[in-house]
Design an enzyme around this catalytic site. Sequence first.
Site, short mmCIF file in Angstrom:
data_model
loop_
_atom_site.label_atom_id
_atom_site.label_comp_id
_atom_site.label_asym_id
_atom_site.label_seq_id
_atom_site.Cartn_x
_atom_site.Cartn_y
_atom_site.Cartn_z
N VAL A 103 -6.42 -8.62 -6.32
CA VAL A 103 -6.48 -9.44 -5.11
C VAL A 103 -5.37 -10.49 -5.12
O VAL A 103 -5.33 -11.37 -4.26
CB VAL A 103 -7.87 -10.12 -5.00
CG1 VAL A 103 -8.99 -9.09 -4.93
CG2 VAL A 103 -8.12 -11.09 -6.17
N HIS A 129 -9.89 -4.07 -3.08
CA HIS A 129 -10.84 -5.18 -3.33
C HIS A 129 -10.47 -6.46 -2.58
O HIS A 129 -10.97 -7.53 -2.92
CB HIS A 129 -10.95 -5.45 -4.84
CG HIS A 129 -11.63 -4.34 -5.59
ND1 HIS A 129 -11.53 -4.19 -6.96
CD2 HIS A 129 -12.44 -3.33 -5.15
CE1 HIS A 129 -12.24 -3.13 -7.33
NE2 HIS A 129 -12.78 -2.58 -6.25
N CYS A 164 -17.01 -20.60 14.34
CA CYS A 164 -18.48 -20.64 14.45
C CYS A 164 -19.13 -21.60 13.45
O CYS A 164 -20.37 -21.67 13.40
CB CYS A 164 -19.06 -19.24 14.27
SG CYS A 164 -19.10 -18.68 12.57
C1 BJW Z 1 -2.75 -4.06 -19.64
C2 BJW Z 1 -1.99 -5.15 -19.99
C3 BJW Z 1 -0.62 -5.01 -19.81
C4 BJW Z 1 -3.99 -5.70 -20.34
N1 BJW Z 1 -0.12 -3.87 -19.33
N2 BJW Z 1 -2.24 -2.95 -19.18
C5 BJW Z 1 -20.77 4.44 -10.04
C6 BJW Z 1 -21.14 4.33 -11.38
C7 BJW Z 1 -21.54 3.09 -11.90
C8 BJW Z 1 -21.57 1.95 -11.09
C9 BJW Z 1 -21.21 2.07 -9.78
C10 BJW Z 1 -20.82 3.30 -9.27
N3 BJW Z 1 -20.50 3.11 -7.96
C11 BJW Z 1 -20.68 1.81 -7.65
C12 BJW Z 1 -21.15 1.15 -8.73
C13 BJW Z 1 -21.47 -0.32 -8.82
C14 BJW Z 1 -20.26 -1.20 -9.01
C15 BJW Z 1 -19.59 -0.80 -10.33
O1 BJW Z 1 -18.59 -0.11 -10.36
N4 BJW Z 1 -20.13 -1.28 -11.45
C16 BJW Z 1 -19.60 -0.96 -12.79
C17 BJW Z 1 -18.91 -2.17 -13.39
C18 BJW Z 1 -20.74 -0.49 -13.63
N5 BJW Z 1 -19.35 -1.13 -7.88
C19 BJW Z 1 -19.54 -1.88 -6.79
O2 BJW Z 1 -20.48 -2.63 -6.69
C20 BJW Z 1 -18.53 -1.71 -5.67
N6 BJW Z 1 -19.24 -1.55 -4.43
C21 BJW Z 1 -19.95 -0.47 -4.14
O3 BJW Z 1 -19.98 0.51 -4.85
O4 BJW Z 1 -20.65 -0.56 -2.95
C22 BJW Z 1 -21.52 0.48 -2.59
C23 BJW Z 1 -22.06 0.15 -1.21
C24 BJW Z 1 -21.98 1.10 -0.22
C25 BJW Z 1 -22.46 0.79 1.06
C26 BJW Z 1 -23.02 -0.44 1.32
C27 BJW Z 1 -23.09 -1.40 0.32
C28 BJW Z 1 -22.60 -1.10 -0.96
C29 BJW Z 1 -17.70 -2.98 -5.49
C30 BJW Z 1 -16.87 -3.28 -6.68
C31 BJW Z 1 -16.13 -4.62 -6.45
C32 BJW Z 1 -15.37 -5.10 -7.69
N7 BJW Z 1 -14.90 -6.42 -7.48
C33 BJW Z 1 -14.11 -7.08 -8.51
C34 BJW Z 1 -13.92 -8.55 -8.07
C35 BJW Z 1 -12.91 -8.63 -6.92
C36 BJW Z 1 -12.67 -10.03 -6.54
C37 BJW Z 1 -12.06 -10.86 -7.64
O5 BJW Z 1 -10.93 -10.62 -8.07
O6 BJW Z 1 -12.75 -11.77 -8.09
O7 BJW Z 1 -12.87 -6.42 -8.65
S1 BJW Z 1 -14.81 -6.98 -10.16
C38 BJW Z 1 -13.28 -6.84 -10.98
O8 BJW Z 1 -13.18 -5.55 -11.62
C39 BJW Z 1 -12.21 -6.85 -9.87
C40 BJW Z 1 -11.26 -5.80 -10.35
O9 BJW Z 1 -10.47 -5.32 -9.29
C41 BJW Z 1 -12.18 -4.77 -10.96
C42 BJW Z 1 -11.51 -3.85 -11.94
O10 BJW Z 1 -11.03 -4.54 -13.06
P1 BJW Z 1 -9.65 -4.08 -13.72
O11 BJW Z 1 -8.55 -4.28 -12.78
O12 BJW Z 1 -9.80 -2.74 -14.28
O13 BJW Z 1 -9.48 -5.21 -14.87
P2 BJW Z 1 -10.06 -5.23 -16.37
O14 BJW Z 1 -9.97 -6.60 -16.85
O15 BJW Z 1 -11.38 -4.56 -16.44
O16 BJW Z 1 -9.05 -4.30 -17.18
C43 BJW Z 1 -7.71 -4.67 -17.43
C44 BJW Z 1 -7.02 -3.53 -18.16
O17 BJW Z 1 -5.65 -3.87 -18.31
C45 BJW Z 1 -7.57 -3.28 -19.56
O18 BJW Z 1 -7.78 -1.87 -19.72
C46 BJW Z 1 -6.45 -3.75 -20.49
O19 BJW Z 1 -6.35 -2.97 -21.69
C47 BJW Z 1 -5.24 -3.56 -19.62
N8 BJW Z 1 -4.11 -4.43 -19.91
N9 BJW Z 1 -2.85 -6.16 -20.45
C48 BJW Z 1 -1.00 -2.85 -19.06
N10 BJW Z 1 0.22 -6.05 -20.12
ZN ZN Z 2 -17.12 -17.62 11.88
#
Ligand code: BJW
Ligand code: ZN
Length: 262
Positions: A103, A129, A164
């Site tokens: 984001v 996201h 609003c």
């Molecule tokens: C390097 C490095 C370097 C370090 N070079 N690499 C299926 C199975 C299980 C669960 C679910 C499923 N489907 C849905 C779910 C539930 C849930 C989910 O996935 N939960 C799991 C955690 C278990 N998903 C949701 O709830 C999603 N919504 C949904 O499914 O809605 C359904 C629905 C339908 C209809 C009506 C209503 C609902 C929404 C998910 C939203 C995630 N949001 C966040 C916050 C965003 C805002 C913010 O920034 O605050 O998104 S959480 C956070 O995690 C953020 C990130 O985008 C996301 C992913 O994280 P990311 O980018 O992978 O970061 P890290 O820290 O995890 O990893 C970093 C990596 O970099 C590491 O591997 C390092 O090794 C590496 N690294 N330095 C290269 N220099």
């Molecule tokens: Zn409003």
Amino acid sequence: MIGALERAHTLVGDAERIVVLTGAGVSAESGVPTFRGSGGLWKSRRPEELATPGAFARDPRLVWEWYASRRTFVSGCVPNDAHLALARLALTHSATTLITQNVDGLHHRAAEAVARDEDPTGAYPLEVHGAIHRDLCSSCGLRTPGRLDVDTTSAETLPRCDMCAGMLRPDVVWFGEALDPGVIGASFEAARLADVCLVVGTSAVVYPAASVPEITHQAGGTVIEINPEATPLTSMAAASLRGLAGELVPALLAETMIDRKR
Ligand code: BJW
Ligand code: ZN
């Protein structure tokens, strides 16, 4: 290591359609903290505790404090060599779809830096996201540019909608919230059609974004991963490049772009 880079280079060079999925690791070398792993916590809270509608309903001041500090912090960060190399790829190779879970807006800013006087929009990512620099009204749904000087002193001082007077929130997708169907739908479609899905700096545990490489793989395409650590995707990746995005993305794509010009 050299074998994996060469293999990845050949795969990207031969690909017609490329999808790139990035996560927090792509911005790590710009100074933006990742979510998981060491240094991924905020005041000893996990993202799953703060990035939820329930957390905002319970304590909007606390959640705003987290987002306001991150918004201010990322506004002072700059795109790194990985963002720039990906923007160059997207601008020179139109069959590239850039998808980010981040984001922080750094892919956008890289596109603008690389395009200079040209049109940068071809290198803008699908932001599955949302974007931390925008606000969303929780009552009327209006999206507006977010301010940097959010006053998080108390619940009463938090930002309100001009239209609003509803409570504003950061325009990001929290756990349990649906992703924009147009944005995630376009991502899935690009993943299905891609010859190669390049996955950079994500732990690949958050769905539905983590489905993007799985879709490419299931449709017969190839997955390439760049990450210092193994992830759940590693077993399906044709090439896993272990190291930093800021080094490996340019190393992979610079050679690829030279080959494409031949
Ligand atoms: C390097 C490095 C370097 C370090 N070079 N690499 C299926 C199975 C299980 C669960 C679910 C499923 N489907 C849905 C779910 C539930 C849930 C989910 O996935 N939960 C799991 C955690 C278990 N998903 C949701 O709830 C999603 N919504 C949904 O499914 O809605 C359904 C629905 C339908 C209809 C009506 C209503 C609902 C929404 C998910 C939203 C995630 N949001 C966040 C916050 C965003 C805002 C913010 O920034 O605050 O998104 S959480 C956070 O995690 C953020 C990130 O985008 C996301 C992913 O994280 P990311 O980018 O992978 O970061 P890290 O820290 O995890 O990893 C970093 C990596 O970099 C590491 O591997 C390092 O090794 C590496 N690294 N330095 C290269 N220099
Ligand atoms: Zn409003």
